[in-house]
Design a protein around this motif. Structure first.
Motif, PDB file in Angstrom:
ATOM      1  N   ASP A 289      91.287  70.654  38.499  1.00  0.00           N
ATOM      2  CA  ASP A 289      90.659  70.109  39.693  1.00  0.00           C
ATOM      3  C   ASP A 289      89.167  69.853  39.436  1.00  0.00           C
ATOM      4  O   ASP A 289      88.534  69.060  40.144  1.00  0.00           O
ATOM      5  CB  ASP A 289      90.834  71.105  40.844  1.00  0.00           C
ATOM      6  CG  ASP A 289      90.617  70.454  42.188  1.00  0.00           C
ATOM      7  OD1 ASP A 289      91.086  69.329  42.390  1.00  0.00           O
ATOM      8  OD2 ASP A 289      89.931  71.077  43.021  1.00  0.00           O
ATOM      9  N   MET A 290      88.645  70.514  38.432  1.00  0.00           N
ATOM     10  CA  MET A 290      87.210  70.433  38.156  1.00  0.00           C
ATOM     11  C   MET A 290      86.839  69.062  37.582  1.00  0.00           C
ATOM     12  O   MET A 290      87.635  68.433  36.898  1.00  0.00           O
ATOM     13  CB  MET A 290      86.777  71.515  37.155  1.00  0.00           C
ATOM     14  CG  MET A 290      87.503  72.838  37.297  1.00  0.00           C
ATOM     15  SD  MET A 290      87.375  73.541  38.928  1.00  0.00           S
ATOM     16  CE  MET A 290      85.756  74.250  38.832  1.00  0.00           C
ATOM     17  N   ARG A 291      85.602  68.684  37.852  1.00  0.00           N
ATOM     18  CA  ARG A 291      85.111  67.397  37.369  1.00  0.00           C
ATOM     19  C   ARG A 291      84.137  67.571  36.204  1.00  0.00           C
ATOM     20  O   ARG A 291      83.313  66.704  35.948  1.00  0.00           O
ATOM     21  CB  ARG A 291      84.445  66.618  38.507  1.00  0.00           C
ATOM     22  CG  ARG A 291      85.438  66.214  39.596  1.00  0.00           C
ATOM     23  CD  ARG A 291      84.752  65.455  40.700  1.00  0.00           C
ATOM     24  NE  ARG A 291      85.707  64.977  41.688  1.00  0.00           N
ATOM     25  CZ  ARG A 291      86.373  63.821  41.589  1.00  0.00           C
ATOM     26  NH1 ARG A 291      86.160  63.028  40.554  1.00  0.00           N
ATOM     27  NH2 ARG A 291      87.219  63.462  42.524  1.00  0.00           N
ATOM     28  N   PHE A 292      84.205  68.708  35.549  1.00  0.00           N
ATOM     29  CA  PHE A 292      83.294  68.961  34.431  1.00  0.00           C
ATOM     30  C   PHE A 292      83.972  69.895  33.442  1.00  0.00           C
ATOM     31  O   PHE A 292      84.934  70.607  33.791  1.00  0.00           O
ATOM     32  CB  PHE A 292      81.987  69.591  34.934  1.00  0.00           C
ATOM     33  CG  PHE A 292      82.211  70.807  35.797  1.00  0.00           C
ATOM     34  CD1 PHE A 292      82.448  72.058  35.237  1.00  0.00           C
ATOM     35  CD2 PHE A 292      82.204  70.698  37.180  1.00  0.00           C
ATOM     36  CE1 PHE A 292      82.659  73.160  36.039  1.00  0.00           C
ATOM     37  CE2 PHE A 292      82.430  71.816  37.983  1.00  0.00           C
ATOM     38  CZ  PHE A 292      82.659  73.044  37.410  1.00  0.00           C
ATOM     39  N   CYS A 293      83.460  69.891  32.211  1.00  0.00           N
ATOM     40  CA  CYS A 293      83.936  70.835  31.200  1.00  0.00           C
ATOM     41  C   CYS A 293      82.936  71.976  31.027  1.00  0.00           C
ATOM     42  O   CYS A 293      83.318  73.094  30.709  1.00  0.00           O
ATOM     43  CB  CYS A 293      84.143  70.130  29.864  1.00  0.00           C
ATOM     44  SG  CYS A 293      85.545  69.001  29.871  1.00  0.00           S
ATOM     45  N   LEU A 294      81.675  71.659  31.201  1.00  0.00           N
ATOM     46  CA  LEU A 294      80.624  72.673  31.174  1.00  0.00           C
ATOM     47  C   LEU A 294      80.018  72.730  32.564  1.00  0.00           C
ATOM     48  O   LEU A 294      79.805  71.677  33.191  1.00  0.00           O
ATOM     49  CB  LEU A 294      79.553  72.318  30.139  1.00  0.00           C
ATOM     50  CG  LEU A 294      80.054  72.194  28.700  1.00  0.00           C
ATOM     51  CD1 LEU A 294      78.924  71.696  27.786  1.00  0.00           C
ATOM     52  CD2 LEU A 294      80.597  73.512  28.186  1.00  0.00           C
ATOM     53  N   THR A 295      79.765  73.918  33.060  1.00  0.00           N
ATOM     54  CA  THR A 295      79.258  74.046  34.426  1.00  0.00           C
ATOM     55  C   THR A 295      77.979  73.228  34.583  1.00  0.00           C
ATOM     56  O   THR A 295      77.139  73.185  33.670  1.00  0.00           O
ATOM     57  CB  THR A 295      78.965  75.516  34.765  1.00  0.00           C
ATOM     58  OG1 THR A 295      78.051  76.034  33.803  1.00  0.00           O
ATOM     59  CG2 THR A 295      80.228  76.337  34.769  1.00  0.00           C
ATOM     60  N   PRO A 296      77.858  72.573  35.729  1.00  0.00           N
ATOM     61  CA  PRO A 296      76.709  71.673  35.897  1.00  0.00           C
ATOM     62  C   PRO A 296      75.395  72.397  36.176  1.00  0.00           C
ATOM     63  O   PRO A 296      74.406  71.744  36.494  1.00  0.00           O
ATOM     64  CB  PRO A 296      77.132  70.817  37.095  1.00  0.00           C
ATOM     65  CG  PRO A 296      78.111  71.655  37.846  1.00  0.00           C
ATOM     66  CD  PRO A 296      78.794  72.531  36.851  1.00  0.00           C
TER      67      PRO A 296
ATOM     68  N   SER B 251      72.300  75.265  34.915  1.00  0.00           N
ATOM     69  CA  SER B 251      71.491  75.352  33.701  1.00  0.00           C
ATOM     70  C   SER B 251      72.176  76.182  32.613  1.00  0.00           C
ATOM     71  O   SER B 251      71.826  76.090  31.442  1.00  0.00           O
ATOM     72  CB  SER B 251      70.129  75.971  34.034  1.00  0.00           C
ATOM     73  OG  SER B 251      70.316  77.260  34.588  1.00  0.00           O
ATOM     74  N   LEU B 252      73.181  76.971  33.002  1.00  0.00           N
ATOM     75  CA  LEU B 252      73.831  77.836  32.010  1.00  0.00           C
ATOM     76  C   LEU B 252      74.812  77.060  31.121  1.00  0.00           C
ATOM     77  O   LEU B 252      75.099  77.481  30.005  1.00  0.00           O
ATOM     78  CB  LEU B 252      74.567  78.979  32.722  1.00  0.00           C
ATOM     79  CG  LEU B 252      73.674  79.934  33.514  1.00  0.00           C
ATOM     80  CD1 LEU B 252      74.511  80.953  34.262  1.00  0.00           C
ATOM     81  CD2 LEU B 252      72.695  80.640  32.580  1.00  0.00           C
ATOM     82  N   ARG B 253      75.356  75.962  31.640  1.00  0.00           N
ATOM     83  CA  ARG B 253      76.279  75.114  30.861  1.00  0.00           C
ATOM     84  C   ARG B 253      77.419  75.958  30.276  1.00  0.00           C
ATOM     85  O   ARG B 253      77.737  75.870  29.090  1.00  0.00           O
ATOM     86  CB  ARG B 253      75.541  74.391  29.737  1.00  0.00           C
ATOM     87  CG  ARG B 253      74.336  73.617  30.195  1.00  0.00           C
ATOM     88  CD  ARG B 253      74.705  72.390  31.000  1.00  0.00           C
ATOM     89  NE  ARG B 253      75.299  71.356  30.157  1.00  0.00           N
ATOM     90  CZ  ARG B 253      76.009  70.330  30.657  1.00  0.00           C
ATOM     91  NH1 ARG B 253      76.220  70.239  31.957  1.00  0.00           N
ATOM     92  NH2 ARG B 253      76.493  69.412  29.858  1.00  0.00           N
ATOM     93  N   ARG B 254      78.028  76.761  31.121  1.00  0.00           N
ATOM     94  CA  ARG B 254      79.138  77.593  30.643  1.00  0.00           C
ATOM     95  C   ARG B 254      80.430  76.780  30.628  1.00  0.00           C
ATOM     96  O   ARG B 254      80.642  75.920  31.493  1.00  0.00           O
ATOM     97  CB  ARG B 254      79.315  78.799  31.565  1.00  0.00           C
ATOM     98  CG  ARG B 254      78.230  79.835  31.434  1.00  0.00           C
ATOM     99  CD  ARG B 254      78.340  80.829  32.538  1.00  0.00           C
ATOM    100  NE  ARG B 254      78.209  80.180  33.849  1.00  0.00           N
ATOM    101  CZ  ARG B 254      78.085  80.818  34.999  1.00  0.00           C
ATOM    102  NH1 ARG B 254      78.103  82.124  35.035  1.00  0.00           N
ATOM    103  NH2 ARG B 254      77.957  80.157  36.132  1.00  0.00           N
ATOM    104  N   PRO B 255      81.336  77.064  29.667  1.00  0.00           N
ATOM    105  CA  PRO B 255      82.630  76.362  29.646  1.00  0.00           C
ATOM    106  C   PRO B 255      83.428  76.664  30.912  1.00  0.00           C
ATOM    107  O   PRO B 255      83.347  77.768  31.452  1.00  0.00           O
ATOM    108  CB  PRO B 255      83.334  76.934  28.409  1.00  0.00           C
ATOM    109  CG  PRO B 255      82.253  77.483  27.560  1.00  0.00           C
ATOM    110  CD  PRO B 255      81.178  77.961  28.504  1.00  0.00           C
TER     111      PRO B 255
END
Lengths: 203, 289
Positions: free
Chosen positions: A98-105, A107-111
């Motif tokens: 359902d998510m629209r990203f692979c890395l959290t948007p 500043s942490l950019r977590r998978p």
């Protein structure tokens, strides 16, 4: 008849009467010439067919990578995936999240986490790809099996869409380390994510 | 004398205990009375609910027992029928190749040729429907010539009609292989002893493989019994029953194959399919006849 077919073809089937047996079923059979001539529109690809594509990139510490393409055909969307860098032990779940990203948007950019919800516009239970509508998420695509490290997946999926509210475009496609068991709710107990890519529409 | 005095004393005490009026025992407090009444009502409702639930379970039990008996009455393939499927006309793989040569596309040597054939409608997509499902394909692509797609649907229709005529739930066929490009056929031959390394009828879009050891239950409202009104958790009970139908499809796969095999023998006699029942892997290799 089939054994005589080569002879018939050589000598001219129509002249020698090498015809097909007459159909006996009450259900009308399509004219065999339909395979080669006078193709009705219903057999042709939809003229405005859409396509989309996700490039799967490995998450840190993993090697899996590949491409998943989506193409509208009559009766569904053809999902074609080729993924390399997979273990040959066991199967690997393929999901649309359902998510629209692979890395959290942030500043942490977590998978994106392994327990992120699957794309599920019908609010269905989790299931396998052969389940009917209402018995699976639209993002439940099943499992990949790797041979020589590479897996290939080809299927026409009636529940995957590339249009409007049910479209998978913009969602994340992921490959997991483990097998989707098709019954553990809501994720199939598929283990950590190995690779991820956001599905982008193609013009 | 002394003993008589003691006896009299004891009798006197006993009489006193009987004759002295005791205060009535205190009744339960009103709150407890209300709680007891509520508990009694709840118990009555539970008993009534259990009775409804018991009736629902009886209904489901009857349905499952009846369905199982109907499966038991299905006849698996006889040896003579197996012989016909494993060594009949369709068992000659050369016939499949000739049919592919006669009715199929040019050998699909590459993905680009496959796409070209799709673009002009000579190959059409093969996707799930109420008749059959197509499993995830690893060595082939989900496309066939139109008449092969029609034949799969017709085969599944006859199979399901046979089930319906016997009062059984419906199952869908599982297609496990469709059109292979030459390169995928070559790749498959390295991992599957049954796959020929030379040209295969799968390369002409006219052949499919259909499993004979597994079938997919098709949920239908008519397979679900009418449960007593007010049955709790009706949806979950129905889901349970559908799970039973799925399990029965696995347990009685040999019996379901009896029906499918006879449908295929009939269609082979009609000249529609060439049928090869493979033994190395549990599939019927079907080529448009």
């Amino acid at each position: 008849m089939t054994r005589l077919l080569p002879l018939c073809l050589v000598l001219g089937g129509a002249v020698l009467g090498c015809r097909e047996p007459a159909p006996v079923s009450p259900t009308p059979s399509p004219d065999r010439s339909a395979d080669s001539a006078a193709v009705p529109d219903s057999l042709l690809p939809p003229p405005d067919a859409r396509a989309a594509r996700a490039v799967l990139r490995p998450f840190p510490g993993h090697q899996a990578r590949g491409v998943v393409t989506f193409e509208e055909v009559r009766g569904g969307v053809r999902v074609l995936a080729e993924v390399e860098g997979l273990s040959e032990e066991g199967l690997h779940a393929l999901h649309v999240l359902d998510m629209r990203f692979c890395l959290t948007p942030d500043s942490l950019r977590r998978p994106v986490p392994a327990n992120a919800p699957h794309f599920n516009p019908d609010r269905s239970r989790h299931g396998g790809p052969l389940a009917l509508e209402g018995e699976r998420h639209a993002g439940d695509l099943g499992n990949l099996r790797a041979r020589d490290g590479t897996a290939r997946y080809d299927r026409v999926d009636p529940l995957v869409h590339l249009r409007e509210g049910r479209s998978v475009v913009g969602r994340a496609a992921v490959v997991h380390a483990g097998q989707d068991d098709f019954y553990t709710q809501p994720g199939g107990a598929s283990g950590p994510i190995l690779a991820c890519g956001v599905i982008e529409g193609e013009d | 004398m002394a003993l008589a005095a003691l006896g009299g004393l004891a009798a006197g005490w006993g009489l006193r205990a009987l004759l002295v009026e005791r205060p009535p025992p205190p009744g339960p407090p009103p709150e407890m009375v209300r709680q007891l009444a509520a508990l009694r009502d709840s118990l009555a409702r539970t008993e009534a609910g259990l009775a409804v639930y018991g009736a629902a379970l009886d209904t489901l039990d009857t349905v499952v027992t009846r369905t199982r008996a109907r499966f038991e009455r299905l006849r698996p393939l006889l040896d003579s029928e197996l012989d016909a499927l494993e060594s009949g006309r369709g068992a000659n793989y050369g016939n499949h190749r000739w049919a592919a040569f006669a009715y199929g596309t040019p050998p699909v040597r590459s993905d680009s040729l496959l796409d070209s054939l799709r673009a002009v409608g000579r190959l059409v997509p093969l996707g799930d429907n109420s008749r059959y499902v197509v499993s995830i394909l690893e060595y082939s692509a989900p496309f066939v010539v139109p008449s092969t797609r029609w034949l799969i649907s017709e085969t599944a229709r006859r199979f399901q009609d046979s089930l319906a005529a016997r009062g059984l739930p419906l199952y869908r066929l599982i297609v496990t292989s469709a059109t292979r490009t030459s390169s995928r056929q070559a790749a498959l031959s390295t991992v599957n002893a049954n796959a020929v390394s030379s040209a295969s009828s799968h390369e002409a879009g006219v052949s499919v493989d259909v499993l004979y050891v597994q079938f997919v239950y098709l949920p239908r409202d008519e397979d679900l019994p009418t449960l007593p009104p007010q049955t709790p958790h009706t949806e979950r009970l129905n889901r349970w029953l559908e799970g039973v139908y799925s399990d029965l499809g696995f347990r009685y796969a040999e019996h379901l194959d009896g029906l499918l095999g006879r449908v295929l023998l009939q269609m082979q006699q009609e000249g529609r399919w060439l049928v090869l029942r493979e033994t190395g892997q549990p599939v019927y290799h079907l080529t448009r006849g």
